[in-house]
Motif scaffolding. Sequence first.
Motif, PDB file in Angstrom:
ATOM      1  N   TRP A 190      -2.583  10.378  14.211  1.00 51.21           N
ATOM      2  CA  TRP A 190      -1.848   9.174  13.790  1.00 51.21           C
ATOM      3  C   TRP A 190      -2.447   7.919  14.401  1.00 51.21           C
ATOM      4  O   TRP A 190      -2.450   6.857  13.786  1.00 51.21           O
ATOM      5  N   GLN A 191      -2.946   8.047  15.622  1.00 49.23           N
ATOM      6  CA  GLN A 191      -3.575   6.879  16.249  1.00 49.23           C
ATOM      7  C   GLN A 191      -4.740   6.382  15.390  1.00 49.23           C
ATOM      8  O   GLN A 191      -4.863   5.186  15.125  1.00 49.23           O
ATOM      9  N   HIS A 221      -3.544   4.875  12.087  1.00 45.15           N
ATOM     10  CA  HIS A 221      -2.944   3.570  12.356  1.00 45.15           C
ATOM     11  C   HIS A 221      -4.023   2.517  12.586  1.00 45.15           C
ATOM     12  O   HIS A 221      -3.982   1.424  12.013  1.00 45.15           O
ATOM     13  N   PHE A 235      -1.798   5.585   5.464  1.00 39.71           N
ATOM     14  CA  PHE A 235      -0.721   6.140   6.279  1.00 39.71           C
ATOM     15  C   PHE A 235       0.228   6.964   5.407  1.00 39.71           C
ATOM     16  O   PHE A 235       0.566   8.109   5.734  1.00 39.71           O
ATOM     17  N   GLU A 236       0.606   6.394   4.269  1.00 45.13           N
ATOM     18  CA  GLU A 236       1.531   7.090   3.356  1.00 45.13           C
ATOM     19  C   GLU A 236       0.877   8.359   2.809  1.00 45.13           C
ATOM     20  O   GLU A 236       1.547   9.370   2.607  1.00 45.13           O
ATOM     21  N   LEU A 259       1.220  11.001   5.452  1.00 43.02           N
ATOM     22  CA  LEU A 259       2.613  11.476   5.501  1.00 43.02           C
ATOM     23  C   LEU A 259       2.862  12.469   4.374  1.00 43.02           C
ATOM     24  O   LEU A 259       3.402  13.563   4.580  1.00 43.02           O
ATOM     25  N   ILE A 274       0.894  15.838   4.814  1.00 43.10           N
ATOM     26  CA  ILE A 274       1.416  16.741   5.848  1.00 43.10           C
ATOM     27  C   ILE A 274       2.760  17.309   5.421  1.00 43.10           C
ATOM     28  O   ILE A 274       3.057  18.482   5.659  1.00 43.10           O
ATOM     29  N   HIS A 275       3.560  16.471   4.772  1.00 42.42           N
ATOM     30  CA  HIS A 275       4.855  16.971   4.297  1.00 42.42           C
ATOM     31  C   HIS A 275       4.669  18.131   3.320  1.00 42.42           C
ATOM     32  O   HIS A 275       5.315  19.175   3.438  1.00 42.42           O
TER      33      HIS A 275
END
Lengths: 324, 324
Positions: free
Chosen positions: B113-114, B117, B125-126, B129, B132-133
């Motif tokens: 995430w670092q 970001h 970023f989305e 997400l 991974i979801h």
Amino acid sequence: MRNLIADFIDHLLPRTHARPEIQHLYDLMRDYPQRGGKMLRSQLLLMVSEAFGGSVSQALPLAAALELFQNWVLIHDDIEDDSEDRRGIPALHRLHGVPLALNAGDALHIYMWQVVHQAGVQGAFEEFLDTIHRTAEGQHVDLSWVTHNTWDLKEADYLQMVHLKTAHYTVVAPFRLGMLAAGLQPDPEIEAAGLKLGAAFQIRDDVLNLIGDPADYGKEIAGDLLEGKRTLVLLHWLGLATPEQKNTFLQVMTLPREQKKTEDIQQILGWLQESGSIQYAQTIADEEARAGLALIRKVLSRAPQQQVAEQILTLLEQLATRTS
Amino acid sequence: MRNLIADFIDHLLPRTHARPEIQHLYDLMRDYPQRGGKMLRSQLLLMVSEAFGGSVSQALPLAAALELFQNWVLIHDDIEDDSEDRRGIPALHRLHGVPLALNAGDALHIYMWQVVHQAGVQGAFEEFLDTIHRTAEGQHVDLSWVTHNTWDLKEADYLQMVHLKTAHYTVVAPFRLGMLAAGLQPDPEIEAAGLKLGAAFQIRDDVLNLIGDPADYGKEIAGDLLEGKRTLVLLHWLGLATPEQKNTFLQVMTLPREQKKTEDIQQILGWLQESGSIQYAQTIADEEARAGLALIRKVLSRAPQQQVAEQILTLLEQLATRTS
């Protein structure tokens, strides 16, 4: 405040899926958040933000994210420690097995980042990265002592582990995130204050794990002994114990949880209670709490909302002196 | 390209710490990334970005993040499946125990995430997400079949699981992230193309797990049978097996890995090889690959750098027809 945070999380997490297996994952993700934890850290964050003039709408996503952090970490911690219960109900991996619980923790983890990202609070993302990194370091130190059966430790080792594993995310992170949510740079004195307060809370928690009332405490009494956790009480007592006591203790501690006999645990508990080490640990906890409260009082004296600042101090004092 | 990504990760991850226990955590975090995986997904991302006119400096952080994703997920997957080996070396939890390995996976996770970001690529970023979801959903479906001993499954169930668990992060995510890194909106046709190609790769991987050459394959042969993994080969064969074969098979599959006997696994392998189900699965893989390649060819036809686009197609074709 608890309802606000709980509602935020309830609306955030996925609820239903046509495929029953995926529905099952969603149920697992919602399990710990729905068990009604105390939400101390996330409430503290909201209060700090309010004390420094922040709005709830800015602070609430970060509070929810901190609560999500707490929950996914607990799912993984419970696996790592093979804990029996969490908030009075069997731990997630005891209900569903390690594979599904581990994966549900990962699924919950990403929702934390989603909220932090969407909150868009300057500096908050870095604060979460730093907090989780420290927590993982502290957890590794603690677990590696268990894994490698390390007992040759000093008070300073214990305190360093607790600062990393617990104190940072329990006190430092809520204060720093609360100030960030209020649009301010975190006060540099938060760090020292929070580490002392966090250590005080953890030492008190360790003591309650030995002598608490099971009805109030919510976790198993002497669970730390079963899990082989290093605590200040044990490290102090090991300096006082007779060679025979020490031998017995170290032997019991090499056993996996299931093979530890109740009578052995009771005997060790008796030794600890007679030794004065529990009182010693409480004295250290009181000293850390007093020093930490003095420092945090200075930080809070700069807050414009002094009524809320007083409420925060009262809450921290209660936590530092709690008996259940 | 592999060196670029490996260097990026090498510089990103923490290396040394004065406290030996924390140094040990850093060693665990670096273990899987240093085992020299194929880095197919992250290289694909770099190539797609290049094909669409993106710069390496924009794409490289996302490629490194995708590689970190792969590595922390593999640490957790190996625990969930209790796999023996990873890239020819014992899995991390077999070397250090579940608690330390699980925690090291979490520590690695936050570095992903670092990087995402810091990359600051619009939409990335989305994308992470979402990826991974889906992967966690697919993993839950797969694991819950194992946990609950579910074998009454159709080809469509298997394909849905593979789309979620593997295909999205193997093909869809690298393509979408590569276009985002190039400053473009991802082509909507990537999704359908990537799911077909990803399914083809997974089915071929399942087949290689049964009939591959252990020296080339890098994982244990028939490891999927030991782990009780649902595969297209098995689901097809269950429709053809005699009641006695089916009985034997289902009984062996209820046993934990350690209790599965080599001769039983060999017998099942023999039945699968005689049944024609392996050929059936290969045919489906070929069909999926052909359809997926046709779709992705359309997507890539719009790329300005056609030479790189051709390299991508060649790579995808190799993967879809690989024999080791």
